[in-house]
Scaffold this motif. Structure first.
Motif, PDB file in Angstrom:
ATOM      1  N   CYS A   1       0.836  -1.204   0.000  1.00 33.15           N
ATOM      2  CA  CYS A   1       0.000   0.000   0.000  1.00 33.15           C
ATOM      3  C   CYS A   1       0.868   1.249   0.000  1.00 33.15           C
ATOM      4  O   CYS A   1       0.625   2.184  -0.769  1.00 33.15           O
ATOM      5  CB  CYS A   1      -0.930   0.013   1.217  1.00 33.15           C
ATOM      6  SG  CYS A   1      -2.294  -1.147   1.126  1.00 33.15           S
TER       7      CYS A   1
ATOM      8  N   GLN B   1       2.583   1.914  -3.323  1.00 32.62           N
ATOM      9  CA  GLN B   1       1.669   2.310  -4.392  1.00 32.62           C
ATOM     10  C   GLN B   1       0.928   3.603  -4.069  1.00 32.62           C
ATOM     11  O   GLN B   1       0.123   4.067  -4.868  1.00 32.62           O
ATOM     12  CB  GLN B   1       0.670   1.186  -4.672  1.00 32.62           C
ATOM     13  CG  GLN B   1       1.309  -0.109  -5.078  1.00 32.62           C
ATOM     14  CD  GLN B   1       2.174   0.037  -6.310  1.00 32.62           C
ATOM     15  OE1 GLN B   1       1.896   0.822  -7.205  1.00 32.62           O
ATOM     16  NE2 GLN B   1       3.259  -0.723  -6.363  1.00 32.62           N
TER      17      GLN B   1
ATOM     18  N   LEU C   1      -3.746  -2.546  -5.576  1.00 34.62           N
ATOM     19  CA  LEU C   1      -3.832  -1.877  -6.881  1.00 34.62           C
ATOM     20  C   LEU C   1      -5.115  -2.180  -7.637  1.00 34.62           C
ATOM     21  O   LEU C   1      -5.500  -1.435  -8.533  1.00 34.62           O
ATOM     22  CB  LEU C   1      -2.639  -2.272  -7.754  1.00 34.62           C
ATOM     23  CG  LEU C   1      -1.326  -1.678  -7.331  1.00 34.62           C
ATOM     24  CD1 LEU C   1      -0.203  -2.200  -8.203  1.00 34.62           C
ATOM     25  CD2 LEU C   1      -1.370  -0.177  -7.378  1.00 34.62           C
ATOM     26  N   THR C   2      -5.774  -3.276  -7.315  1.00 34.09           N
ATOM     27  CA  THR C   2      -6.921  -3.697  -8.108  1.00 34.09           C
ATOM     28  C   THR C   2      -8.252  -3.566  -7.385  1.00 34.09           C
ATOM     29  O   THR C   2      -9.279  -3.875  -7.971  1.00 34.09           O
ATOM     30  CB  THR C   2      -6.749  -5.174  -8.538  1.00 34.09           C
ATOM     31  OG1 THR C   2      -6.622  -5.984  -7.369  1.00 34.09           O
ATOM     32  CG2 THR C   2      -5.543  -5.342  -9.427  1.00 34.09           C
TER      33      THR C   2
ATOM     34  N   GLN D   1      -5.239   6.620  -5.853  1.00 35.16           N
ATOM     35  CA  GLN D   1      -3.859   6.710  -5.365  1.00 35.16           C
ATOM     36  C   GLN D   1      -3.500   8.137  -5.054  1.00 35.16           C
ATOM     37  O   GLN D   1      -3.932   9.056  -5.588  1.00 35.16           O
ATOM     38  CB  GLN D   1      -2.894   6.158  -6.389  1.00 35.16           C
ATOM     39  CG  GLN D   1      -3.076   4.696  -6.573  1.00 35.16           C
ATOM     40  CD  GLN D   1      -2.064   4.141  -7.576  1.00 35.16           C
ATOM     41  OE1 GLN D   1      -1.216   4.827  -8.080  1.00 35.16           O
ATOM     42  NE2 GLN D   1      -2.189   2.867  -7.845  1.00 35.16           N
TER      43      GLN D   1
END
Length: 82
Positions: A45, A48, A76-77, A82
């Motif tokens: 986490c 990203q 991410l998915t 972000q």
């Protein structure tokens, strides 16, 4: 590996160095594994740029709804900004 990559990797590994000392007190191999998964998710986490708290909130709300496609529940998915 370039110097920038080494510095980045070291920054994410450093908190785990203290965790190694605490691993003597997990009580079982299973709990040590749980801790490793937890720290891996947190590091992912952070790398990203996803909020850890928002990720866990979304993850557990999706699990409670019955969702089991785990490859789409990664930081991410899962669908967080972000």
């Amino acid at each position: 590996m370039s110097a920038d990559n080494r510095i980045c990797a070291e920054r994410f590994i450093r908190p785990l160095a203290g965790e190694r000392k605490n691993s003597l007190f997990f009580g079982s191999d299973k709990m040590a594994g749980v801790s490793a998964v937890y720290h891996t998710i947190i590091s992912t986490c952070r790398m990203q740029g996803v909020s850890v708290l928002d990720y866990f909130k979304r993850f557990f709300s999706e699990i409670v709804k019955g969702r089991r496609d785990y490859e789409h529940l990664l930081p991410l998915t899962i669908g967080l900004e972000q």
